[in-house]
Design a protein around this motif. Structure first.
Motif, PDB file in Angstrom:
ATOM      1  N   VAL A 111     -15.104   0.927  -0.152  1.00  0.00           N
ATOM      2  CA  VAL A 111     -14.494   1.020  -1.127  1.00  0.00           C
ATOM      3  C   VAL A 111     -13.133   0.149  -0.164  1.00  0.00           C
ATOM      4  N   ASP A 112     -12.155   0.034  -1.218  1.00  0.00           N
ATOM      5  CA  ASP A 112     -11.112  -0.512   0.083  1.00  0.00           C
ATOM      6  C   ASP A 112     -10.913   0.335   0.086  1.00  0.00           C
ATOM      7  N   SER A 113     -10.149   1.072  -0.155  1.00  0.00           N
ATOM      8  CA  SER A 113      -9.395   2.773   0.211  1.00  0.00           C
ATOM      9  C   SER A 113      -9.460   4.032  -0.346  1.00  0.00           C
ATOM     10  N   VAL A 114     -10.331   5.044   0.540  1.00  0.00           N
ATOM     11  CA  VAL A 114     -10.774   5.558   0.634  1.00  0.00           C
ATOM     12  C   VAL A 114      -9.501   6.979   0.292  1.00  0.00           C
ATOM     13  N   ASP A 115      -9.160   6.919   1.036  1.00  0.00           N
ATOM     14  CA  ASP A 115      -7.634   7.678  -0.097  1.00  0.00           C
ATOM     15  C   ASP A 115      -7.565   7.671  -1.343  1.00  0.00           C
ATOM     16  N   LYS A 116      -7.108   6.781  -1.399  1.00  0.00           N
ATOM     17  CA  LYS A 116      -6.314   5.977  -2.878  1.00  0.00           C
ATOM     18  C   LYS A 116      -7.736   6.540  -4.171  1.00  0.00           C
ATOM     19  N   ILE A 117      -9.265   6.254  -3.751  1.00  0.00           N
ATOM     20  CA  ILE A 117     -10.052   6.690  -4.483  1.00  0.00           C
ATOM     21  C   ILE A 117     -10.221   7.826  -4.749  1.00  0.00           C
ATOM     22  N   MET A 118      -9.978   8.827  -3.151  1.00  0.00           N
ATOM     23  CA  MET A 118      -9.864   9.886  -3.463  1.00  0.00           C
ATOM     24  C   MET A 118      -9.337  10.438  -4.564  1.00  0.00           C
ATOM     25  N   ALA A 119      -7.990  10.663  -4.295  1.00  0.00           N
ATOM     26  CA  ALA A 119      -6.462  10.704  -5.182  1.00  0.00           C
ATOM     27  C   ALA A 119      -6.904  10.647  -6.499  1.00  0.00           C
ATOM     28  N   GLU A 120      -7.648   9.491  -7.102  1.00  0.00           N
ATOM     29  CA  GLU A 120      -8.015   8.695  -8.519  1.00  0.00           C
ATOM     30  C   GLU A 120      -9.265   9.883  -8.333  1.00  0.00           C
ATOM     31  N   TRP A 121      -9.887  10.216  -7.732  1.00  0.00           N
ATOM     32  CA  TRP A 121     -11.037  11.516  -8.659  1.00  0.00           C
ATOM     33  C   TRP A 121     -11.041  12.389  -9.103  1.00  0.00           C
ATOM     34  N   LYS A 122      -9.939  12.995  -7.474  1.00  0.00           N
ATOM     35  CA  LYS A 122      -9.277  13.693  -7.720  1.00  0.00           C
ATOM     36  C   LYS A 122      -8.360  14.753  -9.096  1.00  0.00           C
ATOM     37  N   ALA A 123      -6.948  13.790  -9.500  1.00  0.00           N
ATOM     38  CA  ALA A 123      -6.718  13.218 -10.486  1.00  0.00           C
ATOM     39  C   ALA A 123      -7.212  13.976 -11.887  1.00  0.00           C
ATOM     40  N   LYS A 124      -8.679  12.535 -11.641  1.00  0.00           N
ATOM     41  CA  LYS A 124      -9.152  12.455 -13.528  1.00  0.00           C
ATOM     42  C   LYS A 124     -10.183  13.857 -13.264  1.00  0.00           C
ATOM     43  N   GLY A 125     -10.555  14.378 -11.991  1.00  0.00           N
ATOM     44  CA  GLY A 125     -11.631  15.837 -12.479  1.00  0.00           C
ATOM     45  C   GLY A 125     -12.914  15.212 -12.077  1.00  0.00           C
ATOM     46  N   TYR A 126     -13.237  14.005 -10.935  1.00  0.00           N
ATOM     47  CA  TYR A 126     -14.470  13.196 -11.548  1.00  0.00           C
ATOM     48  C   TYR A 126     -15.654  14.068 -10.414  1.00  0.00           C
ATOM     49  N   ALA A 127     -15.212  14.613  -9.908  1.00  0.00           N
ATOM     50  CA  ALA A 127     -15.655  15.407  -8.680  1.00  0.00           C
ATOM     51  C   ALA A 127     -14.910  16.473  -7.548  1.00  0.00           C
ATOM     52  N   GLU A 128     -14.871  17.049  -6.730  1.00  0.00           N
ATOM     53  CA  GLU A 128     -14.701  18.117  -6.501  1.00  0.00           C
ATOM     54  C   GLU A 128     -15.302  17.696  -4.325  1.00  0.00           C
ATOM     55  N   PHE A 129     -14.395  17.187  -3.628  1.00  0.00           N
ATOM     56  CA  PHE A 129     -14.453  17.032  -2.563  1.00  0.00           C
ATOM     57  C   PHE A 129     -15.047  17.791  -1.185  1.00  0.00           C
ATOM     58  N   SER A 130     -16.219  17.645  -0.311  1.00  0.00           N
ATOM     59  CA  SER A 130     -16.451  18.578   0.388  1.00  0.00           C
ATOM     60  C   SER A 130     -15.703  19.023   1.661  1.00  0.00           C
ATOM     61  N   SER A 131     -14.355  17.787   1.548  1.00  0.00           N
ATOM     62  CA  SER A 131     -13.378  17.946   2.832  1.00  0.00           C
ATOM     63  C   SER A 131     -12.451  17.811   2.665  1.00  0.00           C
ATOM     64  N   ASP A 132     -11.166  18.093   2.666  1.00  0.00           N
ATOM     65  CA  ASP A 132      -9.183  17.978   1.822  1.00  0.00           C
ATOM     66  C   ASP A 132      -8.904  17.045   2.246  1.00  0.00           C
ATOM     67  N   GLU A 133      -9.616  16.679   3.803  1.00  0.00           N
ATOM     68  CA  GLU A 133      -8.913  14.320   3.953  1.00  0.00           C
ATOM     69  C   GLU A 133      -9.856  14.197   4.552  1.00  0.00           C
ATOM     70  N   PRO A 134      -9.773  12.485   4.218  1.00  0.00           N
ATOM     71  CA  PRO A 134     -11.641  11.851   4.885  1.00  0.00           C
ATOM     72  C   PRO A 134     -11.590  11.890   6.102  1.00  0.00           C
ATOM     73  N   MET A 135     -12.637  11.247   6.682  1.00  0.00           N
ATOM     74  CA  MET A 135     -13.018  12.085   8.008  1.00  0.00           C
ATOM     75  C   MET A 135     -12.903  10.012   8.592  1.00  0.00           C
ATOM     76  N   LYS A 136     -12.414  10.302   9.879  1.00  0.00           N
ATOM     77  CA  LYS A 136     -11.725   8.233  10.701  1.00  0.00           C
ATOM     78  C   LYS A 136     -12.525   8.917  11.904  1.00  0.00           C
ATOM     79  N   CYS A 137     -13.155   7.743  12.630  1.00  0.00           N
ATOM     80  CA  CYS A 137     -13.141   7.017  13.932  1.00  0.00           C
ATOM     81  C   CYS A 137     -12.572   5.519  13.744  1.00  0.00           C
ATOM     82  N   PRO A 138     -12.528   5.235  14.457  1.00  0.00           N
ATOM     83  CA  PRO A 138     -11.733   3.900  14.814  1.00  0.00           C
ATOM     84  C   PRO A 138     -12.641   2.315  14.025  1.00  0.00           C
ATOM     85  N   GLY A 139     -11.783   1.831  13.086  1.00  0.00           N
ATOM     86  CA  GLY A 139     -12.291   1.165  11.999  1.00  0.00           C
ATOM     87  C   GLY A 139     -13.557   1.700  11.066  1.00  0.00           C
TER      88      GLY A 139
END
Length: 181
Positions: A111-139
């Motif tokens: 996806v173009d933005s993990v943060d945006k999709i995560m926020a959208e799915w939380k707001a719409k109740g599509y899914a629960e996530f296994s962590s509160d924030e995305p995990m990041k490595c360079p790139g």
């Protein structure tokens, strides 16, 4: 959005990878081992499809999709991620819970933005996530859902620069889904 990779947890990653290489023309992209704090391990292989192309000669902007010639529509096959682990490990226990065979662990969508999709799915109740924030490595930014109440599938959303996997993110993602046996 596109299907980025399909992740398999299996009893024998080498035999499974060889199957994908022989039957579908995949090639080994990278291999690495993960060491968990409890001393267990997971062995991992990333495979890339034979028709790997990064630069597309056209745009797929939805507003002009009707004007794109059918011959130029290109569907890139997803990468395949294969892991195995000994009994008592996160991967080994997951495989054992599936009659010792394993199977598809998750499907990842780029996806173009993990943060945006995560926020959208939380707001719409599509899914629960296994962590509160995305995990990041360079790139590379990634997050997993918990198994979907509708499909039973774990979804991963991934935002990447080019290709490849980050061993630290893979370790954290495996630990985040350890309860999903």
């Amino acid at each position: 959005m596109r299907l980025d990779h399909i992740a398999y947890r299996v009893a024998d990653r080498k035999k499974t990878a060889q199957f994908f290489m022989d039957s579908l023309g995949y090639k080994i992209q990278q291999e690495f081992a993960i060491q968990f704090d409890d001393g267990t391990t997971a062995q991992c292989m990333a495979l890339e499809p034979p028709e790997k192309t990064w630069q597309m000669p056209f745009t797929t902007d939805a507003s002009d999709a009707g004007s794109v010639p059918a011959a130029s529509i290109y569907h890139l096959a997803p990468e395949i991620f294969v892991s195995d682990g000994p009994p008592g490990s996160i991967v080994g226990d997951w495989v054992a819970a599936r009659n010792g065979i394993g199977g598809i662990h998750h499907m990842a969508y780029q996806v173009d933005s993990v943060d945006k999709i995560m926020a959208e799915w939380k707001a719409k109740g599509y899914a629960e996530f296994s962590s509160d924030e995305p995990m990041k490595c360079p790139g590379l930014t990634q997050v997993f859902t918990k198994p979907s109440a509708l499909t039973g599938v774990i979804y991963e959303f991934i935002e990447r620069g080019e290709h490849g996997f980050c061993a630290d993110n893979v370790k954290n993602l495996m630990m985040a889904t350890a309860e999903n046996k």
